[in-house]
Write an enzyme that holds these catalytic residues in place. Structure first.
Site, short mmCIF file in Angstrom:
data_model
loop_
_atom_site.label_atom_id
_atom_site.label_comp_id
_atom_site.label_asym_id
_atom_site.label_seq_id
_atom_site.Cartn_x
_atom_site.Cartn_y
_atom_site.Cartn_z
N CYS A 31 -120.16 -40.27 -8.56
CA CYS A 31 -121.29 -40.03 -7.67
C CYS A 31 -121.56 -41.32 -6.92
O CYS A 31 -120.64 -42.06 -6.60
CB CYS A 31 -122.51 -39.54 -8.46
SG CYS A 31 -123.07 -40.70 -9.74
N VAL A 32 -122.81 -41.63 -6.64
CA VAL A 32 -123.13 -42.79 -5.82
C VAL A 32 -122.90 -44.11 -6.56
O VAL A 32 -122.51 -45.11 -5.96
CB VAL A 32 -124.59 -42.72 -5.33
CG1 VAL A 32 -124.93 -43.92 -4.46
CG2 VAL A 32 -124.79 -41.44 -4.52
#
Length: 486
Positions: A31-32
């Protein structure tokens, strides 16, 4: 190979080794800020050794994933991990693996497995475009400012082009969501994207805007529905494409599959989506958004305070991505989200605490970590602040949570609204009304942001940190978030 790339290469190799090696990894996505591993045997992972690695901020286990927090450099590190694994990136990103329940699992464990699987598909469909949605929202806010100040007129060419830049990702959201959902289910992304194109075709949208019915049975009508900005109908469409294509391939001759299967799938899935599942899920999406709105109408200050106080606990356990589709649905259905305001407040709170530690400390390492964490949080990402500083001293995290609760309370009292996903300081343009430009809402947002930041910084500076405090090197993951102690 430059030094940074070499460091990422070495870190990737160390992480692979410590999670049990290539043979213990079923899948890995990111993800981020996190590498999200699906491990065959999580017990083989050497968690404490991973936590001590330079470049690793923390480890969490949730939703069947073994999550290694590495910060904003996650994409580069992920590429190095993939380069060292015996699988291609397409193989890795095509599915969301969730460990299946054992034969002796309880009913609730089986329900939990199905729920985790569903959340994995939903978040996997939305996650790749979150940053693009955020950027588009900021462009919308800036366009509103340009229009309000007469720098750009709403009849000019510049407005037309900039507005297209801001609207494209929202207008074509069903295509993007369908493509991502199909990849997560190991389906056919391109064929699913075509279904998205069908339901947002200009003629279909025109029919929906004109209140035209597809057909009627007695007094019961099946109307056209506008699917731009929609999420859930295309996730279900991706599932139908996957199941139908797999079934057709079992009996359709390979000589005609290339033509016959797309014809059948486009016809059936488009029809089912337009007539049945689309209207039902659009209704569900609207009900979900209206339900959140009703909670805010009932007691916005209380709702804001509770959400803001505890949201970052979800971040610690990597469960916050389960909430992302909820407020993305708000933007898709309503065009704005009060829930996103509460989340923005929590990011500012974590930034203030990390900044308070950095300013007060005289230790070089602590100052560097504090400033880096604060800067990252000001840009909308809290993990470096949480794992690098706030949780490792415990008290700063408490200060940030208290300040966030106050910020959420004030946001509820003032009715602060938000028109884009990105929050914190970098996201202040998200509080500009795209229709009316800068209104009182924008100034209220600045006020709430400043108060949250100042309170978090002040509490941390006065009570939350001093240089005599020991930095916790090892953070034990609580068994239950509700029992977590900091």
């Amino acid at each position: 190979m430059n030094n940074k790339r070499k460091n990422y290469n070495e870190l990737a190799g160390q992480i692979i080794e410590k999670v049990g090696g290539d043979e213990n990894i079923d899948n890995v996505i990111h993800c981020v800020t996190r590498l999200r591993f699906y491990l065959k045997d999580p017990a083989l992972a050497e968690t404490e050794e991973i936590k001590q690695m330079k470049g690793v901020m923390g480890v969490a286990e949730a939703g069947g994933q073994y999550q290694v927090v590495v910060g904003p450099a996650v994409d580069d590190i992920y590429k190095e991990v993939m380069a060292q694994l015996s699988r291609s990136e397409d193989q890795s990103t095509s599915r969301e693996y969730v460990s299946a329940p054992k034969a002796d699992s309880t009913f609730m464990e089986k329900i939990g497995y199905q729920f985790n699987k569903l959340i994995g598909i939903i978040t996997g469909s939305v996650m790749p475009i979150i940053s693009i949605l955020a950027a588009a929202g900021i462009i919308k806010g800036l366009l509103a400012v340009l229009t309000a100040t007469n720098i750009v007129t709403d009849t000019g060419t510049a407005y037309l082009i900039i507005n297209a830049m801001a609207d494209a990702v929202f207008y074509f959201l069903p295509i993007l969501i369908g493509f991502n959902a199909a990849r997560r289910m190991d389906g056919n992304p391109v064929l699913t994207a075509v279904i998205g194109g069908v339901i947002i075709h200009p003629t279909v949208l025109e029919a929906a805007n004109s209140d035209v019915n597809i057909f009627a049975v007695g007094n019961f009508a099946f109307p056209f529905v506008s699917y731009t900005y929609s999420i859930f109908p295309m996730i279900l469409a991706a599932w139908m494409v996957k199941k139908l294509e797999d079934w057709l391939k079992t009996w359709v001759s390979s000589y005609i599959q290339a033509i016959f299967i797309p014809i059948v799938i486009i016809g059936l899935v488009s029809a089912i989506t337009l007539i049945i599942t689309g209207p039902v899920l659009v209704g569900f999406s609207t009900a979900l958004a209206n339900g959140l709105q009703a909670m805010l109408d009932f007691n916005a200050p209380l709702f804001g305070a509770v959400i803001a106080a505890f949201y970052q606990l979800l971040v610690i356990f990597g469960l916050h991505w389960g909430i992302v589709p909820v407020y993305v649905n708000d933007f898709a259905t309503l065009g704005y989200s009060y829930l996103s305001v509460m989340i923005s407040v929590t990011i500012v709170g974590q930034a203030g605490a990390a900044l308070g530690v950095a300013v007060k400390s005289k230790k070089k390492e602590v100052k560097e970590l504090g400033y880096a964490g604060a800067f990252s949080a000001f840009c909308g990402i809290t993990e470096p602040a949480i794992y690098g500083i706030n949780l490792r001293f415990r008290r700063p995290f408490i200060c940030a949570s208290v300040a966030s609760a106050v910020g959420g309370l004030l946001a509820g009292i003032l009715g602060v609204n938000m028109w884009s996903i990105i929050g914190s300081l970098i996201g202040l343009p998200s509080f500009i009304d795209p229709d009316n430009g800068i209104t009182a809402n924008f100034w209220y947002a600045i006020l709430v942001t400043f108060i949250t930041l100042a309170l978090s910084f002040g509490l941390t500076y006065i009570w939350g940190y001093n240089d005599k405090m020991e930095m916790y090197k090892k953070l034990e993951k609580p068994k239950n978030p509700a029992k977590a102690k900091f």
